[in-house]
Write a protein that holds these residues in place. Structure first.
Motif, PDB file in Angstrom:
ATOM      1  N   LYS A   8       0.809  -1.212   0.000  1.00  0.00           N
ATOM      2  CA  LYS A   8       0.000   0.000   0.000  1.00  0.00           C
ATOM      3  C   LYS A   8       0.850   1.273   0.000  1.00  0.00           C
ATOM      4  CE  LYS A   8      -3.898  -2.290   2.240  1.00  0.00           C
ATOM      5  NZ  LYS A   8      -4.062  -3.164   1.158  1.00  0.00           N
ATOM      6  N   SER A   9       1.928   1.263  -0.758  1.00  0.00           N
ATOM      7  CA  SER A   9       2.789   2.424  -0.915  1.00  0.00           C
ATOM      8  C   SER A   9       2.152   3.349  -1.946  1.00  0.00           C
ATOM      9  CB  SER A   9       4.175   1.971  -1.387  1.00  0.00           C
ATOM     10  OG  SER A   9       5.060   3.030  -1.418  1.00  0.00           O
ATOM     11  N   ARG A  10       1.966   4.607  -1.570  1.00  0.00           N
ATOM     12  CA  ARG A  10       1.287   5.565  -2.440  1.00  0.00           C
ATOM     13  C   ARG A  10       2.077   6.861  -2.533  1.00  0.00           C
ATOM     14  NH1 ARG A  10      -0.702   1.357  -3.169  1.00  0.00           N
ATOM     15  NH2 ARG A  10      -2.808   0.693  -2.759  1.00  0.00           N
ATOM     16  N   VAL A  11       2.120   7.436  -3.738  1.00  0.00           N
ATOM     17  CA  VAL A  11       2.785   8.717  -3.934  1.00  0.00           C
ATOM     18  C   VAL A  11       2.096   9.794  -3.102  1.00  0.00           C
ATOM     19  CG1 VAL A  11       3.322  10.515  -5.632  1.00  0.00           C
ATOM     20  CG2 VAL A  11       3.636   8.125  -6.229  1.00  0.00           C
ATOM     21  N   SER A  12       0.780   9.697  -2.966  1.00  0.00           N
ATOM     22  CA  SER A  12       0.014  10.699  -2.220  1.00  0.00           C
ATOM     23  C   SER A  12       0.248  10.628  -0.712  1.00  0.00           C
ATOM     24  CB  SER A  12      -1.477  10.546  -2.516  1.00  0.00           C
ATOM     25  OG  SER A  12      -1.899   9.247  -2.141  1.00  0.00           O
ATOM     26  N   ASP A  13       0.846   9.551  -0.225  1.00  0.00           N
ATOM     27  CA  ASP A  13       1.106   9.379   1.198  1.00  0.00           C
ATOM     28  C   ASP A  13       2.608   9.170   1.421  1.00  0.00           C
ATOM     29  OD1 ASP A  13       1.153   8.800   3.900  1.00  0.00           O
ATOM     30  OD2 ASP A  13       0.138   6.863   3.702  1.00  0.00           O
ATOM     31  N   PRO A  14       3.365  10.261   1.646  1.00  0.00           N
ATOM     32  CA  PRO A  14       4.823  10.151   1.784  1.00  0.00           C
ATOM     33  C   PRO A  14       5.272   9.154   2.845  1.00  0.00           C
ATOM     34  CG  PRO A  14       4.189  12.445   1.622  1.00  0.00           C
ATOM     35  CD  PRO A  14       2.916  11.647   1.752  1.00  0.00           C
ATOM     36  N   ALA A  15       4.513   8.991   3.902  1.00  0.00           N
ATOM     37  CA  ALA A  15       4.904   8.062   4.968  1.00  0.00           C
ATOM     38  C   ALA A  15       4.830   6.604   4.511  1.00  0.00           C
ATOM     39  CB  ALA A  15       4.034   8.281   6.193  1.00  0.00           C
ATOM     40  N   SER A  16       4.064   6.318   3.468  1.00  0.00           N
ATOM     41  CA  SER A  16       3.901   4.940   3.012  1.00  0.00           C
ATOM     42  C   SER A  16       4.911   4.529   1.945  1.00  0.00           C
ATOM     43  CB  SER A  16       2.498   4.749   2.427  1.00  0.00           C
ATOM     44  OG  SER A  16       2.411   5.361   1.146  1.00  0.00           O
ATOM     45  N   ARG A  17       5.641   5.478   1.398  1.00  0.00           N
ATOM     46  CA  ARG A  17       6.516   5.197   0.263  1.00  0.00           C
ATOM     47  C   ARG A  17       7.642   4.236   0.611  1.00  0.00           C
ATOM     48  NH1 ARG A  17       7.086  11.381  -1.664  1.00  0.00           N
ATOM     49  NH2 ARG A  17       4.874  11.721  -1.999  1.00  0.00           N
ATOM     50  N   LYS A  18       7.916   3.338  -0.301  1.00  0.00           N
ATOM     51  CA  LYS A  18       9.014   2.382  -0.164  1.00  0.00           C
ATOM     52  C   LYS A  18      10.117   2.797  -1.125  1.00  0.00           C
ATOM     53  CE  LYS A  18       6.849  -0.060   2.829  1.00  0.00           C
ATOM     54  NZ  LYS A  18       7.180   0.092   4.218  1.00  0.00           N
ATOM     55  N   PHE A  19      11.341   2.495  -0.758  1.00  0.00           N
ATOM     56  CA  PHE A  19      12.485   2.872  -1.576  1.00  0.00           C
ATOM     57  C   PHE A  19      13.549   1.794  -1.461  1.00  0.00           C
ATOM     58  CE2 PHE A  19      14.319   4.172   2.448  1.00  0.00           C
ATOM     59  CZ  PHE A  19      13.231   4.642   3.135  1.00  0.00           C
ATOM     60  N   GLU A  20      13.910   1.256  -2.563  1.00  0.00           N
ATOM     61  CA  GLU A  20      14.932   0.217  -2.630  1.00  0.00           C
ATOM     62  C   GLU A  20      14.537  -1.007  -1.804  1.00  0.00           C
ATOM     63  OE1 GLU A  20      18.567   2.280  -1.711  1.00  0.00           O
ATOM     64  OE2 GLU A  20      18.474   3.416  -3.551  1.00  0.00           O
ATOM     65  N   THR A  21      15.212  -2.084  -2.005  1.00  0.00           N
ATOM     66  CA  THR A  21      14.834  -3.383  -1.457  1.00  0.00           C
ATOM     67  C   THR A  21      14.737  -3.410   0.055  1.00  0.00           C
ATOM     68  OG1 THR A  21      15.929  -4.384  -3.341  1.00  0.00           O
ATOM     69  CG2 THR A  21      15.400  -5.829  -1.505  1.00  0.00           C
ATOM     70  N   PHE A  22      15.735  -2.850   0.757  1.00  0.00           N
ATOM     71  CA  PHE A  22      15.770  -2.975   2.213  1.00  0.00           C
ATOM     72  C   PHE A  22      14.681  -2.178   2.920  1.00  0.00           C
ATOM     73  CE2 PHE A  22      20.534  -4.239   2.683  1.00  0.00           C
ATOM     74  CZ  PHE A  22      20.272  -5.415   2.004  1.00  0.00           C
ATOM     75  N   SER A  23      13.997  -1.281   2.232  1.00  0.00           N
ATOM     76  CA  SER A  23      12.969  -0.484   2.902  1.00  0.00           C
ATOM     77  C   SER A  23      11.749  -1.315   3.282  1.00  0.00           C
ATOM     78  CB  SER A  23      12.551   0.707   2.043  1.00  0.00           C
ATOM     79  OG  SER A  23      11.819   0.281   0.919  1.00  0.00           O
ATOM     80  N   TYR A  24      11.649  -2.516   2.742  1.00  0.00           N
ATOM     81  CA  TYR A  24      10.548  -3.395   3.108  1.00  0.00           C
ATOM     82  C   TYR A  24      10.861  -4.183   4.377  1.00  0.00           C
ATOM     83  CZ  TYR A  24       8.530  -2.187  -1.342  1.00  0.00           C
ATOM     84  OH  TYR A  24       7.980  -1.488  -2.382  1.00  0.00           O
ATOM     85  N   LEU A  25      12.075  -4.037   4.853  1.00  0.00           N
ATOM     86  CA  LEU A  25      12.513  -4.704   6.078  1.00  0.00           C
ATOM     87  C   LEU A  25      12.592  -3.678   7.204  1.00  0.00           C
ATOM     88  CD1 LEU A  25      15.483  -6.708   4.513  1.00  0.00           C
ATOM     89  CD2 LEU A  25      13.181  -7.552   5.025  1.00  0.00           C
TER      90      LEU A  25
END
Length: 118
Positions: A8-25
């Motif tokens: 549920k990463s959304r451009v409209s919600d900066p707090a939800s944004r993921k970046f690069e592989t390790f950001s999911y950890l």
């Protein structure tokens, strides 16, 4: 086959944004960051530190923190530079890059300090 998870990463919600592989950890610990630096150095890659504001995370431009550390093999020096960048830019994301001389490309890139989300 297991279900694929929607983060549920959304451009409209900066707090939800993921970046690069390790950001999911979960955020990397100091020991885990050290292991990543040790890996880069063991591969003969040149470490570099970059940073950017969280709101510009999706842009392709990151600020370089000094020059890449060509030929640096001292893990503690690399860690000190990463810490100095984080201290100077506490609200920014800070990432570690490993430049591969042979391929003339990035062998690794990971955010090691996460900035303040908007």
């Amino acid at each position: 086959m297991s279900e694929v998870m929607d983060y549920k990463s959304r451009v409209s919600d900066p707090a939800s944004r993921k970046f690069e592989t390790f950001s999911y950890l979960p955020a990397l610990t100091a020991d885990e960051i050290k292991k990543q630096v040790e890996y880069l150095v063991s591969k003969g890659w040149n470490p570099a530190i970059e940073h950017t504001e969280p709101e510009y995370l999706m842009d392709s431009y990151w600020y370089m923190w000094k020059l890449p550390m060509f030929g640096e093999t001292d893990v503690n020096k690399v860690l000190a530079e990463a810490e100095a960048c984080h201290k100077a830019n506490p609200d920014n994301h800070v990432r570690l890059i490993g430049y591969n001389n042979f391929n003339q490309s990035q062998g690794a890139a990971m955010v090691i300090f996460r900035g303040k989300t908007v």
